[in-house]
Each structure stands twice: as structure tokens, then as C-alpha cells.
Design a protein around this motif. Sequence first.
Motif, PDB file in Angstrom:
ATOM      1  N   ASP A 298       3.762  35.189   6.787  1.00 34.19           N
ATOM      2  CA  ASP A 298       3.420  34.095   7.333  1.00 34.19           C
ATOM      3  C   ASP A 298       3.860  33.913   8.767  1.00 34.19           C
ATOM      4  N   VAL A 299       3.834  34.983   9.559  1.00 36.86           N
ATOM      5  CA  VAL A 299       4.179  34.925  10.819  1.00 36.86           C
ATOM      6  C   VAL A 299       3.053  34.556  11.760  1.00 36.86           C
ATOM      7  N   PRO A 300       2.777  33.618  12.509  1.00 34.84           N
ATOM      8  CA  PRO A 300       1.547  33.495  13.505  1.00 34.84           C
ATOM      9  C   PRO A 300       1.487  34.789  14.329  1.00 34.84           C
ATOM     10  N   LEU A 301       0.263  35.240  14.373  1.00 28.94           N
ATOM     11  CA  LEU A 301      -0.181  36.197  15.287  1.00 28.94           C
ATOM     12  C   LEU A 301      -0.968  35.336  16.547  1.00 28.94           C
ATOM     13  N   THR A 302      -0.593  35.761  17.807  1.00 24.23           N
ATOM     14  CA  THR A 302      -1.145  35.687  18.907  1.00 24.23           C
ATOM     15  C   THR A 302      -2.531  36.076  19.294  1.00 24.23           C
ATOM     16  N   ILE A 303      -3.653  35.224  19.207  1.00 26.98           N
ATOM     17  CA  ILE A 303      -4.831  35.571  19.549  1.00 26.98           C
ATOM     18  C   ILE A 303      -5.508  35.119  20.782  1.00 26.98           C
ATOM     19  N   ARG A 304      -6.403  35.594  21.383  1.00 30.98           N
ATOM     20  CA  ARG A 304      -6.993  35.117  22.493  1.00 30.98           C
ATOM     21  C   ARG A 304      -8.764  35.674  22.651  1.00 30.98           C
ATOM     22  N   ARG A 305      -9.427  34.713  23.275  1.00 25.07           N
ATOM     23  CA  ARG A 305     -11.045  34.995  23.524  1.00 25.07           C
ATOM     24  C   ARG A 305     -11.160  34.334  24.933  1.00 25.07           C
ATOM     25  N   PRO A 306     -12.163  34.912  25.640  1.00 23.88           N
ATOM     26  CA  PRO A 306     -12.417  34.466  26.934  1.00 23.88           C
ATOM     27  C   PRO A 306     -12.891  32.930  26.846  1.00 23.88           C
ATOM     28  N   LEU A 307     -12.677  31.924  27.679  1.00 22.65           N
ATOM     29  CA  LEU A 307     -13.226  30.682  27.327  1.00 22.65           C
ATOM     30  C   LEU A 307     -14.512  30.656  27.916  1.00 22.65           C
ATOM     31  N   PRO A 308     -15.454  29.914  26.872  1.00 19.62           N
ATOM     32  CA  PRO A 308     -16.597  29.834  27.298  1.00 19.62           C
ATOM     33  C   PRO A 308     -16.920  29.051  28.452  1.00 19.62           C
ATOM     34  N   PHE A 319      -7.188  24.850   9.353  1.00 20.11           N
ATOM     35  CA  PHE A 319      -7.295  23.951   8.395  1.00 20.11           C
ATOM     36  C   PHE A 319      -7.119  22.568   8.651  1.00 20.11           C
ATOM     37  N   ASP A 320      -5.840  22.185   8.489  1.00 19.18           N
ATOM     38  CA  ASP A 320      -5.800  20.675   8.713  1.00 19.18           C
ATOM     39  C   ASP A 320      -4.521  20.522   9.865  1.00 19.18           C
ATOM     40  N   SER A 321      -4.123  21.606  10.406  1.00 17.97           N
ATOM     41  CA  SER A 321      -2.936  21.494  11.488  1.00 17.97           C
ATOM     42  C   SER A 321      -3.290  22.056  12.848  1.00 17.97           C
ATOM     43  N   VAL A 322      -2.869  21.158  13.715  1.00 19.12           N
ATOM     44  CA  VAL A 322      -3.298  21.656  15.387  1.00 19.12           C
ATOM     45  C   VAL A 322      -1.992  22.761  15.438  1.00 19.12           C
ATOM     46  N   VAL A 323      -2.749  23.810  15.818  1.00 14.65           N
ATOM     47  CA  VAL A 323      -1.809  25.051  16.299  1.00 14.65           C
ATOM     48  C   VAL A 323      -1.540  25.024  17.757  1.00 14.65           C
ATOM     49  N   SER A 324      -0.507  25.790  18.351  1.00 19.38           N
ATOM     50  CA  SER A 324       0.057  25.870  19.429  1.00 19.38           C
ATOM     51  C   SER A 324      -1.224  26.731  20.237  1.00 19.38           C
ATOM     52  N   SER A 325      -1.792  26.412  21.445  1.00 18.26           N
ATOM     53  CA  SER A 325      -2.675  27.018  22.261  1.00 18.26           C
ATOM     54  C   SER A 325      -2.332  26.588  23.509  1.00 18.26           C
ATOM     55  N   ARG A 326      -3.259  27.341  24.351  1.00 14.86           N
ATOM     56  CA  ARG A 326      -3.004  27.296  26.017  1.00 14.86           C
ATOM     57  C   ARG A 326      -4.057  28.011  26.432  1.00 14.86           C
ATOM     58  N   ILE A 327      -4.464  27.674  27.859  1.00 18.69           N
ATOM     59  CA  ILE A 327      -5.528  28.402  28.681  1.00 18.69           C
ATOM     60  C   ILE A 327      -4.647  29.168  29.541  1.00 18.69           C
ATOM     61  N   PHE A 338      -4.075  31.377  21.052  1.00 20.59           N
ATOM     62  CA  PHE A 338      -3.650  30.400  20.549  1.00 20.59           C
ATOM     63  C   PHE A 338      -2.765  31.313  19.207  1.00 20.59           C
ATOM     64  N   ASP A 339      -2.008  30.462  18.510  1.00 21.06           N
ATOM     65  CA  ASP A 339      -1.156  31.564  17.503  1.00 21.06           C
ATOM     66  C   ASP A 339      -1.528  30.847  16.072  1.00 21.06           C
ATOM     67  N   ALA A 340      -1.878  31.689  15.132  1.00 20.74           N
ATOM     68  CA  ALA A 340      -2.357  31.424  13.954  1.00 20.74           C
ATOM     69  C   ALA A 340      -1.787  32.435  12.795  1.00 20.74           C
ATOM     70  N   ILE A 347     -10.134  28.797  11.684  1.00 18.32           N
ATOM     71  CA  ILE A 347      -9.451  28.075  12.698  1.00 18.32           C
ATOM     72  C   ILE A 347     -10.607  27.616  14.014  1.00 18.32           C
ATOM     73  N   SER A 348     -10.587  26.399  14.162  1.00 20.41           N
ATOM     74  CA  SER A 348     -11.587  25.778  15.031  1.00 20.41           C
ATOM     75  C   SER A 348     -11.010  25.685  16.495  1.00 20.41           C
ATOM     76  N   ILE A 349     -11.982  26.012  17.392  1.00 21.49           N
ATOM     77  CA  ILE A 349     -11.417  25.992  18.917  1.00 21.49           C
ATOM     78  C   ILE A 349     -12.531  25.009  19.491  1.00 21.49           C
ATOM     79  N   VAL A 350     -11.949  23.907  19.684  1.00 25.32           N
ATOM     80  CA  VAL A 350     -12.957  22.757  20.090  1.00 25.32           C
ATOM     81  C   VAL A 350     -12.825  22.382  21.542  1.00 25.32           C
TER      82      VAL A 350
END
Length: 453
Positions: A298-308, A319-327, A338-340, A347-350
Motif C-alpha cells: 500500500d505504498v504510493p507510487l509516483t506517476i506523471r503525464r504531460p499536462l494538457p 476514489f474519495d481522497s485528494v492525493v499529493s500532486s504537483r506540476i 502525483f502519488d497514488a 484516479i481523477s485528474i481535474v
Amino acid sequence: MLMYGSNKPPQRYASCIILILALTLALAGESFSQNVAAPYEIGTWEGFKSAAISFTFDDNLPNQLSIAVPMFAKFGYGVTLFTVTSPGWAWPANWSGLQEAANEGEEIGSHTIDHPNFSQISDSAQEAECMLSKDTIDARIKGQKCISIAYPYCVAGNEAIDAASYIAARGCSGQIVGKTPADFMNISSFVCGVQGLNTAGAMESQANNAAASNGWCAYLIHGINNDEPGAYSPIAQDTILATLEYLRAHAGEFWVAPFGTVARYIRERNAASVSELSNENDSIVVRLTDNLDSSYYDVPLTIRRPLPGGWDSVSVVQFDSVVSSRIVSVDTIKYVEFDAIPDSGNISIVNETPTGIGLQGPSSGPETFGLLQNYPNPFNPTTNIRFRIEEAGFVTLKVYDVLGRSVATLVDKLERPGGYEVRFDGSRLASGVYFYRLREGNDLLQKKLVLVK
């Protein structure tokens, strides 16, 4: 047995031949199970840092709890305390102190029952040392599971027996470990103190070697300050402190985490699958899974994708929790990072880039056609939405889920110019990210709201 790529918790098997065969097959397949769809990436280490660093402590020496743990806490770094469980040991375990450390995020690992040399005892005795020390720690320490072991005298003995109870084991051959260890049952470390690395410069040098190879550096510490009679290879607390200050000064390079946390991150990373479920309007939905037992992994993995394009600010919700994220920017490319946790919900990126009007306090409203951020946000189960229209016309205000499906209609009628406020009740909806859209004629505004139950 908890094996690489397995979805089963540890089990104890009598046949070492079966264990060895299973370990061999699992290790052979682990590196090839990752499936990450473009344009996503998973960091080799948390935060896409260059190296992982672990500080491990053996033998239950009292200065570890009284000096080391508070020192590391000031830096926000976790450690691993490898514990001898026998009450007859020279330094009996301080179970209340270890529980307090565990409550603060420190890992409590096994250093066996009686600290024997595994090469000098029978397989059955080794099995007892592994199983019963783990059982004792699991019974005494609440809130975490004992998943790792440090070998007394750095001797592994029969590794198949070790692997029946633990997911990772620490030796001390004095080497930097690769980003995926060749042998999870004998991960190397550097002895520190008068018998090994005895200056901050020597410790920093090995950390830099790990960063250069994208690897993992584990330190092995026993006594602190040379005032614990009988302690092996004592080291000055000032040397540890100087090393921590160096690591903090280069925080962009080094991920400092407990031994078992790093081992779990590696296995999750190597088993992870990342796919994009939808990419519509101002929301991207991502799935992160692996084939591991989530009660252990249950360790968060760090994931990234190019910003639209056009996205300057985002929030990320799993799910129902805001997770750590940054640009972040890498070679002129902007990414959302972000870490998920795998298997913990979509995961929703908004997109949070302001549209229409700027955000204002709930006591004020837009002077022209506009839509304010709901308040409170996140909310449970009701929230208020304010908007204004400048010309009489047909107005709709609807709430949508992340897949674009309408879940509530709040306004759907002719309205006169002016400001309005409506209350939205989400009690019948599941926790998660939703959007509310205001439309009048060809004018459309949208904002995000988060329901947390």
C-alpha cells in the motif's frame, strides 16, 4: 509465502525445494510485469528522485529510541528498527517505545529471537527464529505488519526459509543495490561506525554513488555515541545529523524511507499497470493496479503525464481522497505528477484552471454571467453554488460525474438577470469528483466539486 508477483500473503511451507523453485520463477518474471500506457511514467523512486536511502538500526540499543528516532523525526524521515525479540537479549525490546515509534511511521522489523548465526543452526531452528520473531512483533506492534528481517552477523542461511515469512531481508555486503535487487532475500547495506562508514563524508559518498546509478543505499547502524557498553560499531550522533542535513539539502535527489517501504515500492512499481479510462473536457480518469496483496502493498507510487494544453492548475483525487500532486517541468515539458496507491480506486485528474470569472469569497458574486466555486468544497453531503446571469434567458445548472453523465439538475428554467444561490445535496451519490455546469444560450461555465463521505 508472499512472493514476487504473488497476490497471496505469506504462508509457511515445509518444503524448501518448493520455496526455492517458486522464488526463482517469481524473480524471473517480476521485471517484465509492468504495463504503463503512454504517456504515463512511474518514478523509479518516489518523486522521480535519483536514489532511495534507508537507515536501519539493529540490536534494540536504547539510544536508537531516545536519540535517533527523534532526530530523524525532525527531518520527516522514517527509519527501520530491526528488533531482537527475546527478553533474555542484552538489550530487551522496549515494546512501548517501539509502539510509539511505529505510531510515528517507523518500521519495526525482525532481527530474530535470539540473534543466532544462521549458518550455525539447523533449518528447523532458523525457521523458528524467523516465524516466531515475526509473530511476536505482529502481536506486540499494532498498526503495521512485520515484513522484513535483518540477518544477525549478516548471514542469510537458507533464504527459502527467510522468504516464507518476509518479503525482504537485509544483509551487509557493502554495495549499492540496483533499482531492482537481484535478491530480495539478501539486500546489501553499509555498516556504519568505527567498523565501517564513520564520517558524514563517507556516508554522503555512498548516497551520491546510489544517485549516480539510480540505486538504493541502505545504512546499518548499531550503537550511538559510544556510551552503550557492548554496542557494536558505535557512531557519533553528530555524524548521523550531518548526513541527514546533507540529504535534506539535496532533497530533490534522495528519497529517504524505511527499508520495507522501499522494498514494497520496488515490487509495486515492477508489477504496476497504468491505463487511461477517459479524457474528456476538464477531467482525465486513470486506473492504477498491480497483482499484489493490497493488505501488504500500500505504498504510493509516483506517476506523471504531460499536462494538457491550457491546464495550469490541477487537483488529483483517488476514489474519495485528494492525493499529493504537483506540476513539474522536465526539459521544457510540463507534467502533472502525483502519488497514488495501486488498487485503491480510479484516479481523477481535474483541470482547476480558472474559467469565466476568478474565484471569489462566498459572500460576493459575479457582476456578469459567471459561476463561483461551490462552498464548502470538499463537502458532505450539501454545498452551495452561486451564479449570476446578466440577461433574461433559459438557464440550466447541472451536476455531472467524471464520465460526463448528468446526476442532478439544479436549475432548468427561464431566469431574470441577477445573482442566485442554490444548494446541492449529494447524499444519494458516492464519494468522488463531480462537475457543475452553468449554461445560458451559447455561454457555458464549469467547475469541479468533491464529495467526501
